[in-house]
Design a protein around this motif. Structure first.
Motif, PDB file in Angstrom:
ATOM      1  N   LEU A 150      -5.270   7.622  49.145  1.00 47.40           N
ATOM      2  CA  LEU A 150      -4.394   6.627  48.535  1.00 47.40           C
ATOM      3  C   LEU A 150      -2.928   6.876  48.880  1.00 47.40           C
ATOM      4  CD1 LEU A 150      -5.997   6.072  45.027  1.00 47.40           C
ATOM      5  CD2 LEU A 150      -6.085   4.574  47.013  1.00 47.40           C
ATOM      6  N   HIS A 151      -2.492   8.142  48.893  1.00 48.70           N
ATOM      7  CA  HIS A 151      -1.080   8.412  49.180  1.00 48.70           C
ATOM      8  C   HIS A 151      -0.766   8.423  50.665  1.00 48.70           C
ATOM      9  CE1 HIS A 151       2.509  10.918  49.951  1.00 48.70           C
ATOM     10  NE2 HIS A 151       2.982  10.243  48.930  1.00 48.70           N
ATOM     11  N   ASP A 152      -1.511   9.224  51.440  1.00 50.34           N
ATOM     12  CA  ASP A 152      -1.159   9.404  52.849  1.00 50.34           C
ATOM     13  C   ASP A 152      -1.598   8.238  53.732  1.00 50.34           C
ATOM     14  OD1 ASP A 152      -0.682  11.985  51.712  1.00 50.34           O
ATOM     15  OD2 ASP A 152      -0.790  12.844  53.713  1.00 50.34           O
ATOM     16  N   VAL A 153      -2.722   7.614  53.396  1.00 51.88           N
ATOM     17  CA  VAL A 153      -3.224   6.517  54.229  1.00 51.88           C
ATOM     18  C   VAL A 153      -2.694   5.168  53.761  1.00 51.88           C
ATOM     19  CG1 VAL A 153      -5.282   5.332  55.081  1.00 51.88           C
ATOM     20  CG2 VAL A 153      -5.306   7.822  54.802  1.00 51.88           C
ATOM     21  N   PHE A 154      -2.740   4.940  52.448  1.00 51.89           N
ATOM     22  CA  PHE A 154      -2.360   3.625  51.926  1.00 51.89           C
ATOM     23  C   PHE A 154      -1.000   3.593  51.253  1.00 51.89           C
ATOM     24  CE2 PHE A 154      -6.957   3.355  52.373  1.00 51.89           C
ATOM     25  CZ  PHE A 154      -7.087   2.143  53.010  1.00 51.89           C
ATOM     26  N   ARG A 155      -0.292   4.729  51.221  1.00 48.21           N
ATOM     27  CA  ARG A 155       1.094   4.801  50.777  1.00 48.21           C
ATOM     28  C   ARG A 155       1.302   4.446  49.308  1.00 48.21           C
ATOM     29  NH1 ARG A 155       2.443   8.328  54.333  1.00 48.21           N
ATOM     30  NH2 ARG A 155       2.235   7.635  56.484  1.00 48.21           N
ATOM     31  N   TYR A 156       0.304   4.720  48.472  1.00 43.29           N
ATOM     32  CA  TYR A 156       0.526   4.579  47.037  1.00 43.29           C
ATOM     33  C   TYR A 156       1.352   5.775  46.564  1.00 43.29           C
ATOM     34  CZ  TYR A 156      -2.877   0.795  46.854  1.00 43.29           C
ATOM     35  OH  TYR A 156      -3.522  -0.403  47.049  1.00 43.29           O
ATOM     36  N   SER A 157       2.220   5.546  45.585  1.00 40.74           N
ATOM     37  CA  SER A 157       3.033   6.641  45.053  1.00 40.74           C
ATOM     38  C   SER A 157       2.149   7.608  44.275  1.00 40.74           C
ATOM     39  CB  SER A 157       4.124   6.085  44.131  1.00 40.74           C
ATOM     40  OG  SER A 157       3.547   5.582  42.930  1.00 40.74           O
ATOM     41  N   PHE A 158       2.654   8.830  44.087  1.00 39.80           N
ATOM     42  CA  PHE A 158       1.864   9.803  43.334  1.00 39.80           C
ATOM     43  C   PHE A 158       1.741   9.383  41.868  1.00 39.80           C
ATOM     44  CE2 PHE A 158       2.882  12.832  46.867  1.00 39.80           C
ATOM     45  CZ  PHE A 158       1.564  13.060  47.242  1.00 39.80           C
ATOM     46  N   ALA A 159       2.711   8.619  41.372  1.00 43.89           N
ATOM     47  CA  ALA A 159       2.601   8.105  40.005  1.00 43.89           C
ATOM     48  C   ALA A 159       1.417   7.142  39.907  1.00 43.89           C
ATOM     49  CB  ALA A 159       3.892   7.407  39.608  1.00 43.89           C
ATOM     50  N   GLU A 160       1.249   6.302  40.936  1.00 46.63           N
ATOM     51  CA  GLU A 160       0.111   5.372  40.946  1.00 46.63           C
ATOM     52  C   GLU A 160      -1.208   6.126  41.129  1.00 46.63           C
ATOM     53  OE1 GLU A 160       1.866   1.326  42.935  1.00 46.63           O
ATOM     54  OE2 GLU A 160       1.897   3.135  44.185  1.00 46.63           O
ATOM     55  N   VAL A 161      -1.204   7.130  41.985  1.00 44.86           N
ATOM     56  CA  VAL A 161      -2.412   7.930  42.208  1.00 44.86           C
ATOM     57  C   VAL A 161      -2.810   8.656  40.921  1.00 44.86           C
ATOM     58  CG1 VAL A 161      -3.405   9.858  43.498  1.00 44.86           C
ATOM     59  CG2 VAL A 161      -1.918   8.211  44.661  1.00 44.86           C
ATOM     60  N   ALA A 162      -1.803   9.126  40.186  1.00 41.62           N
ATOM     61  CA  ALA A 162      -2.066   9.846  38.944  1.00 41.62           C
ATOM     62  C   ALA A 162      -2.815   8.979  37.937  1.00 41.62           C
ATOM     63  CB  ALA A 162      -0.751  10.349  38.340  1.00 41.62           C
ATOM     64  N   GLU A 163      -2.511   7.676  37.945  1.00 43.38           N
ATOM     65  CA  GLU A 163      -3.195   6.752  37.032  1.00 43.38           C
ATOM     66  C   GLU A 163      -4.690   6.684  37.338  1.00 43.38           C
ATOM     67  OE1 GLU A 163      -2.245   4.420  34.493  1.00 43.38           O
ATOM     68  OE2 GLU A 163      -0.587   5.841  34.331  1.00 43.38           O
ATOM     69  N   ILE A 164      -5.033   6.845  38.591  1.00 41.65           N
ATOM     70  CA  ILE A 164      -6.429   6.749  39.014  1.00 41.65           C
ATOM     71  C   ILE A 164      -7.154   8.080  38.831  1.00 41.65           C
ATOM     72  CG2 ILE A 164      -7.919   6.370  41.023  1.00 41.65           C
ATOM     73  CD1 ILE A 164      -5.740   4.419  42.049  1.00 41.65           C
ATOM     74  N   VAL A 165      -6.506   9.155  39.247  1.00 41.39           N
ATOM     75  CA  VAL A 165      -7.152  10.468  39.231  1.00 41.39           C
ATOM     76  C   VAL A 165      -7.173  11.080  37.832  1.00 41.39           C
ATOM     77  CG1 VAL A 165      -7.063  12.795  40.231  1.00 41.39           C
ATOM     78  CG2 VAL A 165      -6.534  10.820  41.644  1.00 41.39           C
ATOM     79  N   GLY A 166      -6.241  10.639  36.977  1.00 38.65           N
ATOM     80  CA  GLY A 166      -6.187  11.195  35.632  1.00 38.65           C
ATOM     81  C   GLY A 166      -5.508  12.539  35.576  1.00 38.65           C
ATOM     82  N   ARG A 167      -4.603  12.795  36.516  1.00 39.50           N
ATOM     83  CA  ARG A 167      -3.830  14.038  36.523  1.00 39.50           C
ATOM     84  C   ARG A 167      -2.353  13.683  36.645  1.00 39.50           C
ATOM     85  NH1 ARG A 167      -7.357  18.435  40.052  1.00 39.50           N
ATOM     86  NH2 ARG A 167      -9.426  17.578  39.588  1.00 39.50           N
ATOM     87  N   SER A 168      -1.499  14.677  36.555  1.00 40.46           N
ATOM     88  CA  SER A 168      -0.062  14.424  36.650  1.00 40.46           C
ATOM     89  C   SER A 168       0.316  14.115  38.092  1.00 40.46           C
ATOM     90  CB  SER A 168       0.724  15.643  36.178  1.00 40.46           C
ATOM     91  OG  SER A 168       0.566  16.722  37.098  1.00 40.46           O
ATOM     92  N   PRO A 169       1.437  13.403  38.305  1.00 43.84           N
ATOM     93  CA  PRO A 169       1.895  13.164  39.683  1.00 43.84           C
ATOM     94  C   PRO A 169       2.071  14.467  40.465  1.00 43.84           C
ATOM     95  CG  PRO A 169       3.055  11.723  38.172  1.00 43.84           C
ATOM     96  CD  PRO A 169       2.260  12.670  37.322  1.00 43.84           C
ATOM     97  N   ALA A 170       2.569  15.510  39.803  1.00 44.06           N
ATOM     98  CA  ALA A 170       2.760  16.795  40.491  1.00 44.06           C
ATOM     99  C   ALA A 170       1.423  17.374  40.932  1.00 44.06           C
ATOM    100  CB  ALA A 170       3.481  17.779  39.566  1.00 44.06           C
ATOM    101  N   ALA A 171       0.411  17.248  40.073  1.00 46.67           N
ATOM    102  CA  ALA A 171      -0.918  17.752  40.438  1.00 46.67           C
ATOM    103  C   ALA A 171      -1.492  16.953  41.598  1.00 46.67           C
ATOM    104  CB  ALA A 171      -1.848  17.679  39.225  1.00 46.67           C
ATOM    105  N   CYS A 172      -1.254  15.643  41.615  1.00 50.90           N
ATOM    106  CA  CYS A 172      -1.748  14.799  42.716  1.00 50.90           C
ATOM    107  C   CYS A 172      -1.034  15.136  44.023  1.00 50.90           C
ATOM    108  CB  CYS A 172      -1.560  13.326  42.363  1.00 50.90           C
ATOM    109  SG  CYS A 172      -2.647  12.768  41.034  1.00 50.90           S
ATOM    110  N   ARG A 173       0.246  15.476  43.914  1.00 52.99           N
ATOM    111  CA  ARG A 173       0.985  15.900  45.110  1.00 52.99           C
ATOM    112  C   ARG A 173       0.356  17.158  45.688  1.00 52.99           C
ATOM    113  NH1 ARG A 173       6.098  14.623  46.629  1.00 52.99           N
ATOM    114  NH2 ARG A 173       6.527  13.731  44.567  1.00 52.99           N
ATOM    115  N   GLN A 174      -0.037  18.087  44.827  1.00 50.71           N
ATOM    116  CA  GLN A 174      -0.659  19.326  45.279  1.00 50.71           C
ATOM    117  C   GLN A 174      -2.035  19.051  45.880  1.00 50.71           C
ATOM    118  OE1 GLN A 174       0.705  22.327  45.545  1.00 50.71           O
ATOM    119  NE2 GLN A 174      -1.197  23.008  46.522  1.00 50.71           N
ATOM    120  N   LEU A 175      -2.780  18.113  45.293  1.00 44.32           N
ATOM    121  CA  LEU A 175      -4.095  17.747  45.829  1.00 44.32           C
ATOM    122  C   LEU A 175      -3.951  17.196  47.251  1.00 44.32           C
ATOM    123  CD1 LEU A 175      -5.681  15.976  42.725  1.00 44.32           C
ATOM    124  CD2 LEU A 175      -6.524  18.071  43.804  1.00 44.32           C
ATOM    125  N   ALA A 176      -2.971  16.308  47.452  1.00 40.15           N
ATOM    126  CA  ALA A 176      -2.754  15.722  48.777  1.00 40.15           C
ATOM    127  C   ALA A 176      -2.323  16.793  49.778  1.00 40.15           C
ATOM    128  CB  ALA A 176      -1.717  14.606  48.697  1.00 40.15           C
TER     129      ALA A 176
END
Length: 312
Positions: A150-176
């Motif tokens: 979602l972030h690297d391929v489709f350019r969704y922000s980490f805030a948007e990714v966090a809504e889907i994954v159920g984790r904080s934006p910082a945690a999603c940044r680390q996942l990516a």
């Protein structure tokens, strides 16, 4: 879609419906990269729209960005499916390979290779759907895969990714970041598409000629071949390691199936091969190439995964 202006409400509804349906191709593209299966991606999109239409008109109008809502719902469904996929794969017979995608064009001749799919259902073919890329995605955790795609391929922000994954934006940044590291570790230097097409064409000719020495010359000494029959057709259950072993295995297949017709096709955006028997596609083969040698070969034989390759 035609519209009938029977009242102010209808005039407002039709543009909204059009906007909702225009998201379908984006959802298919996202879901396929997340799941590696076109059939599952189509199911996810169908379920996503079912949830949209299950809401009242008032609930729909309260959603500020329907497109973002649809992506969020589809992403959560995919995340759930990825979580259960590992258990399903443990029961899968043999190796599991992502479902291969055609683009309906012979890259050797440019002639159409079948009926065109609905443009709304087509997956955009680029490096993010190459078989090599999808195989690396399969090695990621569900959360890593969703965050990265979602972030690297489709350019969704980490805030948007966090809504889907159920984790904080910082945690999603680390996942990516973790997913990116996996991808870099597996990547090989890209070669020009024309050069890869030439190697695959030489491979096809050597395979048809049952020329073991020529095949060995085209395969890297440490090449790996993986087949996916899903327990529905004959296929090797374990990877075959080594260029010479792969070459001998392929020649044995050719000897046992002399009526195979091998065609050059684009497979997931890259030059690949398709084998047909009595006009029916029985094998789709994708390749990874490095230093002018074939390093990986993925052979999909599971008929359920060859559905998009059925010509009519």
């Amino acid at each position: 879609m035609s519209t009938t202006a029977s009242g102010p409400g209808d005039d407002r509804f039709d543009p909204s419906l059009s906007a909702i349906m225009s998201e379908r191709r984006q959802l298919i593209n996202v879901a396929y990269r997340l799941l590696g299966s076109l059939a599952d991606a189509e199911d996810v999109v169908q379920e996503t729209y079912a949830r949209w239409y299950a809401m009242s008109r008032q609930q729909q109008e309260a959603i500020e960005s329907p497109g973002a809502w649809l992506t969020t719902v589809a992403g959560r469904i995919c995340l759930d499916l990825l979580g259960s996929a590992r258990a399903r794969r443990e029961k899968y017979v043999g190796e599991w390979i992502p479902e291969p995608l055609p683009d309906r064009t012979e890259w050797i001749s440019g002639r159409p290779g079948g009926t065109m799919a609905d443009p709304a259902d087509r997956v955009t073919l680029d490096e993010t759907v190459s078989m090599a890329f999808l195989v690396v995605l399969e090695a990621m955790t569900p959360a890593e895969r969703v965050a990265f795609v979602l972030h690297d391929v489709f350019r969704y922000s980490f805030a948007e990714v966090a809504e889907i994954v159920g984790r904080s934006p910082a945690a999603c940044r680390q996942l990516a970041f973790s997913a990116r590291r996996r991808l870099r570790a597996s990547q090989t230097p890209a070669i020009p598409p024309a050069r890869q097409a030439g190697l695959v064409r030489d491979f096809k000719l050597a395979w048809e000629a049952k020329d073991i020495d020529a095949l060995i010359g085209l395969l890297a000494p440490d090449a790996t071949a993986i087949a996916d029959g899903g327990g529905l057709v004959d296929a090797m259950l374990l990877p075959v390691e080594g260029g010479e072993q792969i070459a001998r295995y392929l020649v044995d297949i050719a000897a046992r199936a002399p009526d195979l017709t091998i065609l050059e096709r684009t497979v997931n955006g890259r030059p690949g091969l398709v084998a047909q028997q009595d006009g029916v596609t029985v094998l789709v083969m994708a390749f990874d190439v490095a230093a002018d040698r074939i390093t990986n070969l993925w052979a999909v034989r599971n008929p359920d995964k060859l559905r998009p390759w059925t010509t009519g």
